[in-house]
Design a protein around this motif. Structure first.
Motif, PDB file in Angstrom:
ATOM      1  N   ALA A   1      -3.322  -1.177   5.095  1.00 12.00           N
ATOM      2  CA  ALA A   1      -4.454  -2.175   5.225  1.00 12.00           C
ATOM      3  C   ALA A   1      -5.614  -1.897   6.452  1.00 12.00           C
ATOM      4  O   ALA A   1      -6.635  -2.781   6.290  1.00 12.00           O
TER       5      ALA A   1
ATOM      6  N   ASN B   1       0.941  -1.334  -0.122  1.00 12.26           N
ATOM      7  CA  ASN B   1      -0.064   0.237   0.098  1.00 12.26           C
ATOM      8  C   ASN B   1       0.910   1.194   0.108  1.00 12.26           C
ATOM      9  O   ASN B   1       0.428   2.263  -0.652  1.00 12.26           O
TER      10      ASN B   1
ATOM     11  N   SER C   1       3.050 -12.624   2.614  1.00 15.15           N
ATOM     12  CA  SER C   1       2.269 -12.934   1.764  1.00 15.15           C
ATOM     13  C   SER C   1       2.917 -13.815   0.814  1.00 15.15           C
ATOM     14  O   SER C   1       4.155 -13.872   0.211  1.00 15.15           O
ATOM     15  N   ALA C   2       1.904 -14.932   0.140  1.00 15.91           N
ATOM     16  CA  ALA C   2       2.722 -15.696  -0.875  1.00 15.91           C
ATOM     17  C   ALA C   2       1.962 -15.949  -2.020  1.00 15.91           C
ATOM     18  O   ALA C   2       2.570 -16.000  -3.316  1.00 15.91           O
ATOM     19  N   ILE C   3       0.577 -15.838  -1.914  1.00 15.09           N
ATOM     20  CA  ILE C   3      -0.462 -16.152  -3.128  1.00 15.09           C
ATOM     21  C   ILE C   3      -1.323 -14.945  -3.336  1.00 15.09           C
ATOM     22  O   ILE C   3      -1.627 -14.172  -2.411  1.00 15.09           O
TER      23      ILE C   3
ATOM     24  N   VAL D   1      10.622   5.679  11.078  1.00 14.81           N
ATOM     25  CA  VAL D   1      10.244   7.097  11.617  1.00 14.81           C
ATOM     26  C   VAL D   1       9.684   6.946  13.119  1.00 14.81           C
ATOM     27  O   VAL D   1       8.743   6.106  13.045  1.00 14.81           O
TER      28      VAL D   1
ATOM     29  N   ASP E   1       2.121   4.278   6.052  1.00 10.73           N
ATOM     30  CA  ASP E   1       1.630   2.723   5.839  1.00 10.73           C
ATOM     31  C   ASP E   1       1.870   2.107   7.133  1.00 10.73           C
ATOM     32  O   ASP E   1       2.649   1.080   7.377  1.00 10.73           O
TER      33      ASP E   1
ATOM     34  N   ASN F   1       7.903  -6.620  11.207  1.00  4.30           N
ATOM     35  CA  ASN F   1       6.905  -5.707  10.488  1.00  4.30           C
ATOM     36  C   ASN F   1       6.287  -5.103  11.588  1.00  4.30           C
ATOM     37  O   ASN F   1       5.092  -5.930  12.000  1.00  4.30           O
TER      38      ASN F   1
ATOM     39  N   GLY G   1      -4.431  -7.848   2.557  1.00  3.73           N
ATOM     40  CA  GLY G   1      -4.241  -8.325   1.128  1.00  3.73           C
ATOM     41  C   GLY G   1      -3.081  -7.446   0.509  1.00  3.73           C
ATOM     42  O   GLY G   1      -3.135  -6.355   0.699  1.00  3.73           O
ATOM     43  N   VAL G   2      -2.428  -8.243  -0.616  1.00  3.18           N
ATOM     44  CA  VAL G   2      -1.768  -7.454  -1.449  1.00  3.18           C
ATOM     45  C   VAL G   2      -2.444  -6.954  -2.540  1.00  3.18           C
ATOM     46  O   VAL G   2      -2.470  -7.793  -3.668  1.00  3.18           O
TER      47      VAL G   2
ATOM     48  N   GLU H   1      11.329   3.666   4.687  1.00  4.88           N
ATOM     49  CA  GLU H   1      11.236   2.351   5.297  1.00  4.88           C
ATOM     50  C   GLU H   1      11.824   1.692   6.308  1.00  4.88           C
ATOM     51  O   GLU H   1      13.106   1.895   6.281  1.00  4.88           O
ATOM     52  N   ALA H   2      11.355   1.251   7.389  1.00  6.25           N
ATOM     53  CA  ALA H   2      12.098   0.787   8.559  1.00  6.25           C
ATOM     54  C   ALA H   2      13.153  -0.336   8.373  1.00  6.25           C
ATOM     55  O   ALA H   2      14.273  -0.328   8.760  1.00  6.25           O
TER      56      ALA H   2
ATOM     57  N   GLY I   1       7.253  -4.753   2.831  1.00  4.52           N
ATOM     58  CA  GLY I   1       6.492  -5.033   4.105  1.00  4.52           C
ATOM     59  C   GLY I   1       5.927  -6.580   4.119  1.00  4.52           C
ATOM     60  O   GLY I   1       6.679  -7.392   3.934  1.00  4.52           O
ATOM     61  N   GLY I   2       4.938  -6.798   3.710  1.00  2.91           N
ATOM     62  CA  GLY I   2       3.974  -8.166   3.811  1.00  2.91           C
ATOM     63  C   GLY I   2       4.462  -8.772   2.743  1.00  2.91           C
ATOM     64  O   GLY I   2       3.700  -9.845   2.479  1.00  2.91           O
TER      65      GLY I   2
HETATM   66  C1  LIG Z   1       2.332 -14.296   7.397  1.00  4.84           C
HETATM   67  C2  LIG Z   1       1.629 -13.528   6.270  1.00  4.84           C
HETATM   68  C3  LIG Z   1       0.834 -14.328   5.170  1.00  4.84           C
HETATM   69  C4  LIG Z   1       0.125 -13.517   4.396  1.00  4.84           C
HETATM   70  N1  LIG Z   1      -0.197 -14.110   3.195  1.00  4.84           N
HETATM   71  C5  LIG Z   1      -0.946 -13.314   2.164  1.00  4.84           C
HETATM   72  C6  LIG Z   1      -1.303 -13.828   0.946  1.00  4.84           C
HETATM   73  O1  LIG Z   1      -0.766 -15.059   0.806  1.00  4.84           O
HETATM   74  N2  LIG Z   1      -1.904 -13.102   0.118  1.00  4.84           N
HETATM   75  C7  LIG Z   1      -2.201 -11.636   0.275  1.00  4.84           C
HETATM   76  O2  LIG Z   1      -2.666 -10.977  -0.449  1.00  4.84           O
HETATM   77  N3  LIG Z   1      -1.897 -11.161   1.664  1.00  4.84           N
HETATM   78  C8  LIG Z   1      -1.232 -11.845   2.443  1.00  4.84           C
HETATM   79  N4  LIG Z   1      -0.850 -11.342   3.575  1.00  4.84           N
HETATM   80  C9  LIG Z   1      -1.321 -10.078   3.918  1.00  4.84           C
HETATM   81  C10 LIG Z   1      -0.396  -9.025   3.301  1.00  4.84           C
HETATM   82  O3  LIG Z   1       0.967  -9.231   3.554  1.00  4.84           O
HETATM   83  C11 LIG Z   1      -0.700  -7.425   3.819  1.00  4.84           C
HETATM   84  O4  LIG Z   1      -2.360  -7.403   4.040  1.00  4.84           O
HETATM   85  C12 LIG Z   1      -0.123  -6.366   2.887  1.00  4.84           C
HETATM   86  O5  LIG Z   1       1.016  -6.458   3.219  1.00  4.84           O
HETATM   87  C13 LIG Z   1      -0.649  -5.001   3.781  1.00  4.84           C
HETATM   88  O6  LIG Z   1      -0.077  -4.274   2.977  1.00  4.84           O
HETATM   89  P1  LIG Z   1       0.466  -2.835   3.817  1.00  4.84           P
HETATM   90  O7  LIG Z   1       1.241  -2.085   2.747  1.00  4.84           O
HETATM   91  O8  LIG Z   1      -0.883  -2.133   4.461  1.00  4.84           O
HETATM   92  O9  LIG Z   1       1.322  -2.982   5.190  1.00  4.84           O
HETATM   93  P2  LIG Z   1       2.700  -4.026   5.217  1.00  4.84           P
HETATM   94  O10 LIG Z   1       2.742  -4.709   3.922  1.00  4.84           O
HETATM   95  O11 LIG Z   1       2.537  -4.476   6.512  1.00  4.84           O
HETATM   96  O12 LIG Z   1       3.953  -2.889   5.148  1.00  4.84           O
HETATM   97  C14 LIG Z   1       3.886  -1.790   6.169  1.00  4.84           C
HETATM   98  C15 LIG Z   1       5.389  -1.329   5.899  1.00  4.84           C
HETATM   99  O13 LIG Z   1       5.457  -0.289   6.839  1.00  4.84           O
HETATM  100  C16 LIG Z   1       6.970  -0.322   7.376  1.00  4.84           C
HETATM  101  N5  LIG Z   1       6.690   0.719   8.772  1.00  4.84           N
HETATM  102  C17 LIG Z   1       5.885   0.557   9.410  1.00  4.84           C
HETATM  103  N6  LIG Z   1       5.918   1.699  10.297  1.00  4.84           N
HETATM  104  C18 LIG Z   1       7.305   2.234  10.117  1.00  4.84           C
HETATM  105  C19 LIG Z   1       7.847   3.477  10.686  1.00  4.84           C
HETATM  106  N7  LIG Z   1       7.201   3.956  11.679  1.00  4.84           N
HETATM  107  N8  LIG Z   1       8.786   3.930   9.993  1.00  4.84           N
HETATM  108  C20 LIG Z   1       9.252   3.297   8.607  1.00  4.84           C
HETATM  109  N9  LIG Z   1       8.634   2.123   8.220  1.00  4.84           N
HETATM  110  C21 LIG Z   1       7.590   1.754   9.000  1.00  4.84           C
HETATM  111  C22 LIG Z   1       6.960  -1.624   7.977  1.00  4.84           C
HETATM  112  O14 LIG Z   1       8.293  -2.068   8.044  1.00  4.84           O
HETATM  113  C23 LIG Z   1       6.346  -2.315   6.669  1.00  4.84           C
HETATM  114  O15 LIG Z   1       7.370  -2.435   5.727  1.00  4.84           O
HETATM  115  C24 LIG Z   1      -0.112 -11.892   4.482  1.00  4.84           C
HETATM  116  C25 LIG Z   1       0.579 -11.569   5.706  1.00  4.84           C
HETATM  117  C26 LIG Z   1       1.305 -12.186   6.536  1.00  4.84           C
HETATM  118  C27 LIG Z   1       2.041 -11.663   7.719  1.00  4.84           C
END
Ligand SMILES: Cc1cc2nc3c(=O)[nH]c(=O)nc-3n(C[C@H](O)[C@H](O)[C@H](O)COP(=O)(O)OP(=O)(O)OC[C@H]3O[C@@H](n4cnc5c(N)ncnc54)[C@H](O)[C@@H]3O)c2cc1C
Length: 479
Positions: free
Chosen positions: A448, A15, A59-61, A242, A257, A407, A455-456, A34-35, A41-42
């Motif tokens: 998210a 996201n 995430s995998a699929i 941050v 995010d 994360n 979800g991705v 990015e930390a 991220g996920g």
């Molecule tokens: C084990 C697991 C399995 C999953 N399987 C699936 C799947 O198969 N298919 C699917 O579609 N989804 C899956 N998901 C869900 C999916 O990964 C997440 O819904 C998605 O990554 C959310 O995206 P996001 O960008 O909102 O947050 P995230 O991907 O969580 O990214 C947030 C990012 O922000 C960074 N961040 C946070 N705070 C700070 C800060 N203060 N300063 C700097 N950086 C910061 C973090 O380090 C991270 O890199 C899975 C998740 C997990 C954990």
């Protein structure tokens, strides 16, 4: 001070990267902070077990990745994404040694469901026919739907508990079990609404677009998003956590995010008391316990159809899966946890050396649980694949605490940025005309923890960036 850029995005999950791309496409100079040491991220991959074995850390699929109205417009292939679509999206084995297999199919055919085959088709075929307009309406914040009829058809059933819809729609254990496995992705109790929404959406995606994954690992998707962002002039700084909004100076817009907890940490007392207390009331869902294995051969499934799918759901019946989802919601451990397993290396030889294999799996546990699930978890795999344990060369286990260390958005091991309860699905993180805005001008949430949720797919980032652009151009009615 951070940069002279027009906009800052904190966090490079799907996201965060999606938000940065939409801002950069609009002509803004964007910097992502990015930390972690790597982007994504996920959606990241690493050698978690042995050298040469590539595992998806989260995430995998990615059915939502290929179906995403945003990602579909991006030149991801030019930036290195090659989607692999296995012959079947999903396999769901039973104790009698059989399995049902969900395939891409415009008429929602699922051979092996017996008398429920026609019922499954009646439920899913109209949704599959409406897939594109439905996804546009569902992967968005609450709005006047562009396709009200399609949404009404979906919504009437989606608002039910999965157990109710499964029992109303199907007679046999196989169709009910298959639907329960899909619905359990919600991480809700299956006797609670809107768990059926997840079953309907994931089934529809399996039939309409398949459940593919990127060759080489989920990291490839994140790397492609990052590479495309850089091609638009965007910059990414990794290893940069941050700690406070104050670090970002006057640069606006800032898109975060992060979860509501992250926003509370970053903005602290700057937030008005009422908004702060609503964020404090935001609910996180159960956590996950994850295992990755390096294997010296493919998983020896009793039902050989399981080898046609990258994803396998282990829990057999509606009753067993529903019980397994009640436990974490009550703060208890399921003795027979419902397991979601992926075996990408069967279709992607880049994941493991010398014709060896990897497997990825997780089960749901109470938020913040410290219980080691390895024994119970592997017993579930062994139940449907006798001899599995003998193939294990190495394993990596991660409980909620490890996931959160990796994360910060995985609060207590919650992988979806907050519970997908009925109210939090439509009004996350709080009820507000534009859920992406905060009371702080120019500060937005894009994770998210905003609609449409986990979800991705990048759609939270897309809608947050659009809200930021509207505010910049002074046309926003949302505040
Ligand atoms: C084990 C697991 C399995 C999953 N399987 C699936 C799947 O198969 N298919 C699917 O579609 N989804 C899956 N998901 C869900 C999916 O990964 C997440 O819904 C998605 O990554 C959310 O995206 P996001 O960008 O909102 O947050 P995230 O991907 O969580 O990214 C947030 C990012 O922000 C960074 N961040 C946070 N705070 C700070 C800060 N203060 N300063 C700097 N950086 C910061 C973090 O380090 C991270 O890199 C899975 C998740 C997990 C954990």
């Amino acid at each position: 001070m951070t940069s002279m850029s027009d906009a800052i995005v904190v966090g490079s999950g799907p996201n965060g990267l999606a938000a940065a791309i939409v801002l950069a496409q609009a002509g803004l100079s964007v910097r992502v902070l990015e930390a972690a040491e790597t982007v994504g991220g996920g959606a990241r991959s690493a050698e978690l077990t042995l050298p040469g074995f590539v595992h998806d850390i989260c995430s995998a699929i990615h059915p939502l990745g290929v179906a995403s109205p945003l990602f579909r417009t991006l030149p991801l292939a030019e930036h290195g994404v090659e989607w692999i679509e296995p012959p079947a999206a999903l396999a769901h084995p039973f104790d009698d040694g059989t399995a049902v297999v969900l395939e891409r199919s415009p008429d929602a055919a699922v051979p092996g469901l017996g008398e429920d085959e026609a019922r499954w088709r009646r439920l899913f075929a109209p949704l599959v026919a409406d897939a594109e307009p439905l996804l546009e309406d569902v992967l968005a914040p609450v709005h006047l739907p562009a396709h009200p009829l399609a949404l009404a058809r979906f919504g009437a059933r989606a608002a039910l508990p999965a157990t109710a819809l499964a029992r109303l729609s199907f007679r046999g254990a196989k169709a009910r079990g298959l639907f329960a496995g899909l619905s359990a992705h919600s991480m809700l109790r299956l006797d609670r609404p809107p768990s059926a929404a997840f079953g309907l959406m994931l089934g529809l995606l399996a039939h309409a677009v398949g459940w593919p994954f990127p060759q080489g690992g989920s990291q490839r998707l994140s790397d492609a998003l990052a590479s495309y962002l850089r091609s638009l002039g965007g910059e990414i700084e990794t290893g940069r956590r941050v700690e406070s909004l104050a670090e970002l100076g006057e640069t606006r817009p800032v898109l975060l995010d992060v979860t509501p907890r992250g926003l509370l940490e970053l903005a602290g007392d700057r937030l008005p008391a009422l908004y702060r207390s609503r964020l404090e009331g935001y609910r996180y869902g159960p956590g996950v316990f994850k295992l990755d294995w390096a294997l010296d051969g493919p998983i020896p499934w009793r039902a050989e159809e399981c080898a046609r799918a990258a994803t396998v759901h282990l829990g057999a019946t509606l009753e067993e899966i529903a019980a397994s989802e009640v436990a974490p919601a009550r703060g208890e451990i399921a003795e027979r946890p419902y397991v979601l397993l992926a075996q990408q290396s069967l279709f992607d030889p880049t994941r493991a050396p010398d014709e060896r294999h990897t497997a990825w799996a997780y089960c749901h546990v109470p938020n913040g649980s410290t219980v080691d699930m390895t024994e119970r978890f592997e017993a579930q795999v062994e139940r449907f694949a006798p001899g599995f344990r003998d193939r294990i060369l190495a394993r990596s286990a991660r409980g909620p605490a490890e996931l959160e260390r990796h994360n910060a958005n995985c609060v207590g091991g919650d992988i979806n940025g907050g519970a997908a309860t009925l109210s939090q699905l439509v009004t996350r993180p709080v009820a507000r005309v534009s859920p992406y805005t905060t009371p702080l001008p120019g500060v937005f949430l894009c994770s998210a923890s905003t609609p449409p949720g986990g979800g991705v797919h990048g759609m939270c980032g897309y809608h947050a960036a659009r809200a930021a652009l509207r505010q910049l151009s002074g046309t926003s009615q949302a505040n």
